[in-house]
Motif scaffolding. Structure first.
Motif, PDB file in Angstrom:
ATOM      1  N   LYS A   9     -10.237  12.445 -27.226  1.00  0.00           N
ATOM      2  CA  LYS A   9     -10.467  10.996 -28.370  1.00  0.00           C
ATOM      3  C   LYS A   9     -11.730  10.501 -28.032  1.00  0.00           C
ATOM      4  O   LYS A   9     -12.734  10.413 -28.991  1.00  0.00           O
ATOM      5  CB  LYS A   9      -9.567   9.921 -28.181  1.00  0.00           C
ATOM      6  CG  LYS A   9      -9.678   8.963 -28.935  1.00  0.00           C
ATOM      7  CD  LYS A   9      -9.479   9.095 -30.570  1.00  0.00           C
ATOM      8  CE  LYS A   9      -9.401   8.017 -31.212  1.00  0.00           C
ATOM      9  NZ  LYS A   9      -9.329   8.010 -32.756  1.00  0.00           N
ATOM     10  N   TYR A  33     -11.998  23.018 -40.333  1.00  0.00           N
ATOM     11  CA  TYR A  33     -13.402  22.413 -40.508  1.00  0.00           C
ATOM     12  C   TYR A  33     -13.924  21.575 -39.417  1.00  0.00           C
ATOM     13  O   TYR A  33     -12.883  21.204 -38.585  1.00  0.00           O
ATOM     14  CB  TYR A  33     -13.582  21.642 -41.801  1.00  0.00           C
ATOM     15  CG  TYR A  33     -13.034  22.072 -43.236  1.00  0.00           C
ATOM     16  CD1 TYR A  33     -11.440  21.915 -43.340  1.00  0.00           C
ATOM     17  CD2 TYR A  33     -13.922  22.736 -43.929  1.00  0.00           C
ATOM     18  CE1 TYR A  33     -11.224  22.710 -44.579  1.00  0.00           C
ATOM     19  CE2 TYR A  33     -13.418  23.095 -45.255  1.00  0.00           C
ATOM     20  CZ  TYR A  33     -12.045  22.967 -45.663  1.00  0.00           C
ATOM     21  OH  TYR A  33     -11.676  23.567 -46.682  1.00  0.00           O
ATOM     22  N   TYR A  35     -16.403  18.558 -38.802  1.00  0.00           N
ATOM     23  CA  TYR A  35     -17.565  17.688 -39.485  1.00  0.00           C
ATOM     24  C   TYR A  35     -18.081  16.660 -38.551  1.00  0.00           C
ATOM     25  O   TYR A  35     -17.497  16.265 -37.316  1.00  0.00           O
ATOM     26  CB  TYR A  35     -16.731  16.596 -40.336  1.00  0.00           C
ATOM     27  CG  TYR A  35     -16.388  17.158 -41.507  1.00  0.00           C
ATOM     28  CD1 TYR A  35     -15.157  17.575 -41.859  1.00  0.00           C
ATOM     29  CD2 TYR A  35     -17.030  17.062 -42.957  1.00  0.00           C
ATOM     30  CE1 TYR A  35     -14.590  18.229 -43.038  1.00  0.00           C
ATOM     31  CE2 TYR A  35     -16.653  17.731 -44.207  1.00  0.00           C
ATOM     32  CZ  TYR A  35     -15.439  18.190 -44.299  1.00  0.00           C
ATOM     33  OH  TYR A  35     -14.936  18.594 -45.286  1.00  0.00           O
ATOM     34  N   PHE A  90     -15.161  15.201 -36.196  1.00  0.00           N
ATOM     35  CA  PHE A  90     -13.832  15.171 -36.910  1.00  0.00           C
ATOM     36  C   PHE A  90     -13.495  16.630 -37.299  1.00  0.00           C
ATOM     37  O   PHE A  90     -14.380  17.433 -37.885  1.00  0.00           O
ATOM     38  CB  PHE A  90     -13.529  14.459 -38.413  1.00  0.00           C
ATOM     39  CG  PHE A  90     -13.754  13.065 -38.129  1.00  0.00           C
ATOM     40  CD1 PHE A  90     -14.876  12.207 -38.215  1.00  0.00           C
ATOM     41  CD2 PHE A  90     -12.576  12.368 -37.825  1.00  0.00           C
ATOM     42  CE1 PHE A  90     -14.847  10.907 -38.164  1.00  0.00           C
ATOM     43  CE2 PHE A  90     -12.404  11.116 -37.850  1.00  0.00           C
ATOM     44  CZ  PHE A  90     -13.595  10.146 -37.794  1.00  0.00           C
ATOM     45  N   GLN A  99      -8.015  17.877 -48.145  1.00  0.00           N
ATOM     46  CA  GLN A  99      -8.107  17.944 -46.548  1.00  0.00           C
ATOM     47  C   GLN A  99      -7.603  16.986 -45.851  1.00  0.00           C
ATOM     48  O   GLN A  99      -7.521  15.884 -46.189  1.00  0.00           O
ATOM     49  CB  GLN A  99      -9.767  17.996 -46.264  1.00  0.00           C
ATOM     50  CG  GLN A  99     -10.416  19.072 -47.045  1.00  0.00           C
ATOM     51  CD  GLN A  99     -12.042  19.412 -46.570  1.00  0.00           C
ATOM     52  OE1 GLN A  99     -12.385  18.977 -45.400  1.00  0.00           O
ATOM     53  NE2 GLN A  99     -12.631  20.511 -46.921  1.00  0.00           N
ATOM     54  N   PHE A 101      -7.641  15.228 -42.053  1.00  0.00           N
ATOM     55  CA  PHE A 101      -8.457  15.103 -41.026  1.00  0.00           C
ATOM     56  C   PHE A 101      -7.696  14.836 -39.647  1.00  0.00           C
ATOM     57  O   PHE A 101      -6.682  13.738 -39.713  1.00  0.00           O
ATOM     58  CB  PHE A 101      -9.566  14.012 -41.366  1.00  0.00           C
ATOM     59  CG  PHE A 101     -10.375  14.426 -42.288  1.00  0.00           C
ATOM     60  CD1 PHE A 101     -10.293  14.325 -43.703  1.00  0.00           C
ATOM     61  CD2 PHE A 101     -11.684  14.821 -41.972  1.00  0.00           C
ATOM     62  CE1 PHE A 101     -11.309  14.773 -44.368  1.00  0.00           C
ATOM     63  CE2 PHE A 101     -12.688  15.193 -42.853  1.00  0.00           C
ATOM     64  CZ  PHE A 101     -12.631  15.193 -44.111  1.00  0.00           C
ATOM     65  N   GLY A 102      -8.429  15.106 -38.609  1.00  0.00           N
ATOM     66  CA  GLY A 102      -7.804  14.513 -37.304  1.00  0.00           C
ATOM     67  C   GLY A 102      -8.414  13.160 -36.938  1.00  0.00           C
ATOM     68  O   GLY A 102      -9.141  12.790 -37.961  1.00  0.00           O
ATOM     69  N   PRO A 103      -8.097  12.494 -35.804  1.00  0.00           N
ATOM     70  CA  PRO A 103      -8.273  11.316 -35.637  1.00  0.00           C
ATOM     71  C   PRO A 103      -9.832  11.061 -34.983  1.00  0.00           C
ATOM     72  O   PRO A 103     -10.533   9.745 -34.822  1.00  0.00           O
ATOM     73  CB  PRO A 103      -7.283  10.775 -34.506  1.00  0.00           C
ATOM     74  CG  PRO A 103      -7.162  12.214 -33.926  1.00  0.00           C
ATOM     75  CD  PRO A 103      -7.021  13.247 -34.903  1.00  0.00           C
TER      76      PRO A 103
END
Lengths: 110, 111
Positions: A9, A33, A35, A90, A99, A101-103
């Motif tokens: 994290k 993906y 980002y 991300f 999409q 997204f992860g945290p």
């Protein structure tokens, strides 16, 4: 149950080091993906990976390399970290156009 | 590269007020999406609009896609403190599965 997970994290490291960020999705999606979100919250695509086809944003330095051991994972490896690499990264996945997204991973380069 | 211009960049309003956020481009898009991002989390999809002139409602949120599929708006009625967050529009070009994001509108709803 987490859909898209990222580790770590938070990541604090020195300039010049090499680091990796891991991403896993349990949604059965075909496309993943990476980002980068800068301090002004601008979210910019770095890579997309679909069925072993990698599309790279031409502005991404070649110090960044995505690695996909299987369809559920897309890890991001960064060589020779620079101060300007500090940002939130991300991971995301998609089946069609939505999409997930992860945290995010907050990377700080000192 | 397709550019998406969002306005305003920042918006601070009182609870109960209405607001509109805009997303504009000179390019035509096959679809446009709106995401909301809260601090410390990733963006979450709110809606996808595909057809020119399309209007979609999600409780107090109304999304509109321009007739020419170049622009979109998000209208929030009677804003609540829980609406606070970063609102991002994102668009897919024709034949692409890569999203281009706008720079976002940071909304603060004050009690």
């Amino acid at each position: 149950d987490t859909a898209v997970s990222q580790t770590p994290k938070y990541l604090v490291t020195q300039m010049g080091n090499d680091k990796s960020i891991k991403c896993e999705q349990n949604l059965g999606h075909d496309t993943m993906y990476w980002y980068k979100q800068d301090s002004k919250k601008f979210l910019k695509i770095m890579f997309s990976y679909n069925n072993k086809e990698l599309i790279i944003n031409e502005t991404v330095p070649n110090r960044f390399s995505p690695k996909s051991p299987d369809k559920a994972h897309l890890n991001l490896h960064i060589n020779s970290l620079e101060l300007g690499d500090s940002a939130v990264y991300f991971c995301a996945s998609s089946k069609l156009h939505e999409q997930f997204f992860g945290p995010g991973t907050r990377l700080t380069v000192l | 590269t397709q550019l998406l211009e969002q306005s305003p960049q920042f918006l601070s309003i009182q609870e109960g007020e209405n607001l509109t956020v805009y997303c504009n481009s000179s390019s035509v898009f096959s679809s446009l999406q709106w995401y909301r991002q809260e601090p410390g989390e990733g963006p979450v999809l709110l809606v996808t609009v595909v057809t020119g002139g399309e209007v979609k409602k999600l409780k107090r949120l109304t999304f509109q896609f321009g007739d020419a599929r170049k622009d979109s708006s998000l209208h929030i009625t009677a804003a609540q403190t829980g609406d606070t967050g970063l609102y991002l529009c994102a668009a897919l070009g024709a034949g692409s599965y890569q999203l281009t994001f706008g720079k976002g509108t940071k909304l603060s709803v004050i009690p």
